[in-house]
Scaffold this active site. Structure first.
Site, mmCIF file in Angstrom:
data_model
loop_
_atom_site.group_PDB
_atom_site.id
_atom_site.type_symbol
_atom_site.label_atom_id
_atom_site.label_comp_id
_atom_site.label_asym_id
_atom_site.label_seq_id
_atom_site.Cartn_x
_atom_site.Cartn_y
_atom_site.Cartn_z
ATOM 1 N N LYS A 79 0.943 -1.233 0.027
ATOM 2 C CA LYS A 79 -0.057 -0.057 -0.004
ATOM 3 C C LYS A 79 0.903 1.210 -0.091
ATOM 4 C CE LYS A 79 -1.953 3.063 2.100
ATOM 5 N NZ LYS A 79 -1.904 4.535 1.928
ATOM 6 N N GLY A 124 6.670 4.750 8.594
ATOM 7 C CA GLY A 124 5.793 5.697 8.447
ATOM 8 C C GLY A 124 5.798 6.442 9.817
ATOM 9 N N SER A 125 4.752 7.173 10.340
ATOM 10 C CA SER A 125 4.779 7.886 11.588
ATOM 11 C C SER A 125 4.539 6.894 12.850
ATOM 12 C CB SER A 125 3.807 9.052 11.407
ATOM 13 O OG SER A 125 2.459 8.547 11.578
ATOM 14 N N THR A 126 5.194 7.412 14.127
ATOM 15 C CA THR A 126 5.126 6.836 15.019
ATOM 16 C C THR A 126 3.552 6.743 15.758
ATOM 17 O OG1 THR A 126 7.362 7.593 15.794
ATOM 18 C CG2 THR A 126 5.887 7.024 17.697
ATOM 19 N N GLY A 184 2.211 3.948 13.570
ATOM 20 C CA GLY A 184 2.893 2.735 14.089
ATOM 21 C C GLY A 184 2.310 2.177 15.512
ATOM 22 N N GLU A 233 9.190 0.857 11.059
ATOM 23 C CA GLU A 233 10.118 1.966 10.790
ATOM 24 C C GLU A 233 9.731 3.164 10.882
ATOM 25 O OE1 GLU A 233 13.473 1.204 10.129
ATOM 26 O OE2 GLU A 233 13.572 -0.944 9.238
ATOM 27 N N CYS A 237 13.249 10.572 7.404
ATOM 28 C CA CYS A 237 13.029 9.982 8.821
ATOM 29 C C CYS A 237 14.491 10.157 9.731
ATOM 30 C CB CYS A 237 12.754 8.544 8.890
ATOM 31 S SG CYS A 237 13.663 7.302 7.773
ATOM 32 N N GLU A 262 9.443 15.700 15.493
ATOM 33 C CA GLU A 262 9.762 15.421 14.157
ATOM 34 C C GLU A 262 9.153 16.575 13.434
ATOM 35 O OE1 GLU A 262 8.500 12.055 12.258
ATOM 36 O OE2 GLU A 262 10.496 11.585 11.172
HETATM 37 P P1 NAP Z 1 2.037 8.238 8.003
HETATM 38 O O1 NAP Z 1 1.074 9.166 8.204
HETATM 39 O O2 NAP Z 1 2.378 7.187 9.278
HETATM 40 O O3 NAP Z 1 1.816 7.186 6.757
HETATM 41 C C1 NAP Z 1 2.450 6.195 6.400
HETATM 42 C C2 NAP Z 1 1.567 5.086 5.603
HETATM 43 O O4 NAP Z 1 0.810 4.590 6.381
HETATM 44 C C3 NAP Z 1 0.893 5.668 4.446
HETATM 45 O O5 NAP Z 1 0.843 4.715 3.322
HETATM 46 C C4 NAP Z 1 -0.439 6.012 4.928
HETATM 47 O O6 NAP Z 1 -1.361 6.082 4.155
HETATM 48 C C5 NAP Z 1 -0.382 4.739 5.728
HETATM 49 N N1 NAP Z 1 -1.427 4.720 6.882
HETATM 50 C C6 NAP Z 1 -1.831 6.157 7.465
HETATM 51 N N2 NAP Z 1 -2.978 5.864 8.621
HETATM 52 C C7 NAP Z 1 -2.920 4.491 8.483
HETATM 53 C C8 NAP Z 1 -3.725 3.563 9.371
HETATM 54 N N3 NAP Z 1 -4.348 4.007 10.252
HETATM 55 N N4 NAP Z 1 -3.499 2.152 9.136
HETATM 56 C C9 NAP Z 1 -2.698 1.842 8.043
HETATM 57 N N5 NAP Z 1 -2.123 2.484 7.368
HETATM 58 C C10 NAP Z 1 -2.088 3.785 7.478
HETATM 59 O O7 NAP Z 1 3.352 8.754 7.801
HETATM 60 P P2 NAP Z 1 3.730 9.913 6.609
HETATM 61 O O8 NAP Z 1 3.312 11.104 7.283
HETATM 62 O O9 NAP Z 1 3.196 9.640 5.398
HETATM 63 O O10 NAP Z 1 5.238 9.614 6.556
HETATM 64 C C11 NAP Z 1 6.175 10.344 7.259
HETATM 65 C C12 NAP Z 1 6.720 9.419 8.468
HETATM 66 O O11 NAP Z 1 7.258 8.301 8.057
HETATM 67 C C13 NAP Z 1 7.535 10.354 9.341
HETATM 68 O O12 NAP Z 1 7.197 10.199 10.601
HETATM 69 C C14 NAP Z 1 8.834 9.822 9.023
HETATM 70 O O13 NAP Z 1 10.009 9.700 10.045
HETATM 71 C C15 NAP Z 1 8.538 8.301 8.918
HETATM 72 N N6 NAP Z 1 9.382 7.472 8.000
HETATM 73 C C16 NAP Z 1 10.188 6.541 8.680
HETATM 74 C C17 NAP Z 1 11.167 5.846 8.003
HETATM 75 C C18 NAP Z 1 11.936 4.671 8.504
HETATM 76 O O14 NAP Z 1 12.649 4.268 7.999
HETATM 77 N N7 NAP Z 1 12.113 4.734 10.043
HETATM 78 C C19 NAP Z 1 11.295 5.948 6.605
HETATM 79 C C20 NAP Z 1 10.586 6.797 6.141
HETATM 80 C C21 NAP Z 1 9.557 7.781 6.709
HETATM 81 P P3 NAP Z 1 -1.776 7.641 3.251
HETATM 82 O O15 NAP Z 1 -0.597 8.209 2.676
HETATM 83 O O16 NAP Z 1 -2.713 7.273 2.520
HETATM 84 O O17 NAP Z 1 -2.456 8.256 4.453
#
Ligand code: NAP
Ligand code: MG
Length: 515
Positions: free
Chosen positions: A220, A272-274, A277, A294, A328, A425
């Site tokens: 996804k 994605g975000s904490t 997660g 992650e 990240c 962040e």
């Molecule tokens: P996010 O809101 O957590 O989204 C990540 C993914 O999860 C997206 O595909 C999102 O879909 C999906 N998602 C959102 N809510 C969900 C739920 N309730 N159930 C299942 N899936 C869900 O994070 P983001 O804002 O897109 O990304 C930025 C974050 O990613 C930052 O916090 C960054 O630090 C982290 N990140 C971490 C790493 C690592 O390796 N540690 C690498 C890259 C990024 P939608 O986009 O359709 O909402």
């Protein structure tokens, strides 16, 4: 007006993009790049994009075919540098997720897990080579859909995508050697959810080890950056990857949630975000699903007095400003030893005033577009909190393009550990600078965060590097460099940055049952 209030005014001005009026003028055709004072004017050097075949509508990729979503709904994917619509993307729902998981299950049980590792490896090599062949067009697409600079998508993302497929192709027939004395079996169907900052690279990080280990996948992508994943699906077709081995279901949060909740998924991998997660952790509690996370980070880059300062400043700049800080593991906190603080600040101020913000497709651009309006608002809100809490904001004066989402390279001094900008962040080109006196204080400050993804150390002394690194609670620590990646080395976090590792042999383990 005191210096602080002047900066406060500047920060308030960036709160609402429309309010950037003084800085957002119509740019003359030969002035696509921003000018800093009257010092610089670069001729445009745009990467060609007119040959690209962007479809007007992208469908779901299930069981080897592109198909319309069950809901019949599509959403727009825009180019954040122009705010223009690029394409429509299918919105998958629980029904589509179910179809995808069933296809993946069939493919796993009947084909992929039964195939000799050597044969699976051949498919992965083929995919890697096709990615290389199409690297230029994929890089341009990545830049147009996500806003990151072509410099980065061309020179960092795409080479690493191919490298991950090549690397894990090599493991496909050597799983028993990867874990000596143990019998490695695939887990089954992997549900994989990825963010928008490295769309293709995150897909490669997830898919390559899962496939090498004999699993099948339902991926996804993030809502704002789905296009390149669907071009990758075309590569899977071209590589004749058996149907159902990889399925890509686009959509937003509810689509991801349906994947998380599907009872026939054996393993979930999330980047994605904490906050999300944590929700996933609750959702899989009490089930047999395996999970790796992650998540976010708030990395500290530590500069000691004995460091090569110019080199360190260059590393700091690339670690937070390139890719708009959408990383990240971005070095978003800078800890400077007091003796070199004035020199570092002076050099940093000079350097950020030469960074080029603007058209991400231009080969000279250093800072592209912020991925979405939502992300821009989040950056502005956090920067404003920094000013409100008393930190001092430094931003070069520059004109931003009329359309699109932009944020200038910025840093804060006078930051204390309790400020939100030191703890949360920002995920934008904004650095929080703090000072320290002793190595012990540097370690304490660096570890004073809920996260633990990465860190950087800049010093001339090898012994100091080892001493400091062993005390930093971060998954990756770079020394005298920053943001260097390689498929052979593991990556992952401590504390609220998640658990499990991706990359290297470590990245295979979460996709295997080891007997
Ligand atoms: P996010 O809101 O957590 O989204 C990540 C993914 O999860 C997206 O595909 C999102 O879909 C999906 N998602 C959102 N809510 C969900 C739920 N309730 N159930 C299942 N899936 C869900 O994070 P983001 O804002 O897109 O990304 C930025 C974050 O990613 C930052 O916090 C960054 O630090 C982290 N990140 C971490 C790493 C690592 O390796 N540690 C690498 C890259 C990024 P939608 O986009 O359709 O909402
Ligand atoms: Mg987009």
């Amino acid at each position: 007006m005191s210096r602080k209030t002047k900066h406060a005014a500047a920060a308030l001005a960036v709160r609402e993009p429309a309010a950037l009026a003084p800085a957002r003028g119509a740019l003359a055709p030969n002035e696509r790049h921003l000018r800093f004072g009257d010092r610089w004017a670069y001729a445009p050097a745009p990467e060609q994009s007119d040959y690209l075949q962007i479809k007007s509508r992208y469908q779901l990729f299930i069981d080897g075919k592109f198909r319309a979503p069950h809901s019949g709904k599509h959403f727009d994917s825009i180019n954040p540098a122009t705010e223009k619509k690029l394409a429509e993307i299918a919105e998958g729902d629980a029904h589509d997720i179910d179809l995808a998981v069933k296809a993946a299950r069939r493919a796993h049980d009947k084909v992929w897990s039964k195939m000799a590792g050597r044969e699976r490896g051949k498919y992965l090599y083929r995919i890697a080579r096709l990615v290389q062949e199409k690297a230029r067009e994929l890089a341009v697409l990545e830049t147009m859909d996500g806003g990151k600079t072509i410099k980065e998508s061309r020179d960092v993302d795409l080479p690493l995508v191919a490298a991950h497929f090549f690397y894990y192709a090599g493991w496909a027939d050597k799983l028993d050697y990867a874990f000596p004395g143990r019998k490695a079996r695939s887990l089954g169907v992997a549900g994989q959810i990825i963010p928008w900052n490295f769309p293709l690279l995150m897909a490669a990080w997830k898919l390559a080890p899962a496939l090498a280990a004999g699993n099948t996948c339902v991926l996804k992508p993030a809502e704002t950056t789905s296009i390149t994943a669907l071009h990758l699906a075309e590569i899977f077709q071209e590589a004749e990857l058996p149907e159902g081995v990889v399925n890509i279901v686009t959509g937003a949060r509810a689509t991801g949630q349906a994947l998380v909740d599907h009872p026939d998924v054996n393993k979930l991998a999330f980047t994605g975000s904490t906050a999300v997660g944590k929700m996933l952790t609750r959702a899989v509690a009490g089930t047999k699903k395996r999970l790796t996370l992650e998540l976010g980070g708030k990395a500290a880059n530590i500069i000691f007095e004995d460091a090569a300062i110019d080199q360190a400043v260059e590393g700091i700049v690339s670690g937070i400003y390139f890719n708009q800080g959408h990383v990240c593991c971005a070095g978003s906190r800078l800890l400077v030893q007091e003796g070199v603080f004035p020199a570092v600040i002076r050099k940093l101020r000079d350097r950020i005033s030469t960074l080029r913000v603007g058209d991400p497709l231009d080969k000279n651009t250093d800072i592209g577009a912020i991925n979405s309006r939502m992300q821009l608002d989040k950056i502005c809100e956090l920067v404003e909190s920094g000013v409100q809490q008393g930190a001092e904001l430094v931003q070069p004066r520059l004109r931003l393009p009329e359309k699109g989402y932009w944020y200038p390279p910025s840093f804060f001094t006078g930051v204390t550990a309790s400020h939100r900008i030191a703890q949360e962040e920002i995920f934008g080109p904004v650095l929080s600078v703090m000072t320290f006196r002793t190595p012990e204080e540097a370690i304490e400050r660096a570890n004073n965060t809920a996260y633990g993804l990465s860190a950087g150390v800049w010093t001339d002394k090898g012994s100091k590097i080892f001493k400091i690194v062993s005390k930093l609670r971060a998954g990756v620590v770079w020394a005298n460099t920053y943001n260097k990646f390689d498929p052979t080395s593991p990556f992952g976090g401590y504390k609220e940055s998640g658990f499990g590792r991706e990359g290297g042999v470590h990245g295979l383990a979460p996709y295997l049952a080891l007997g």
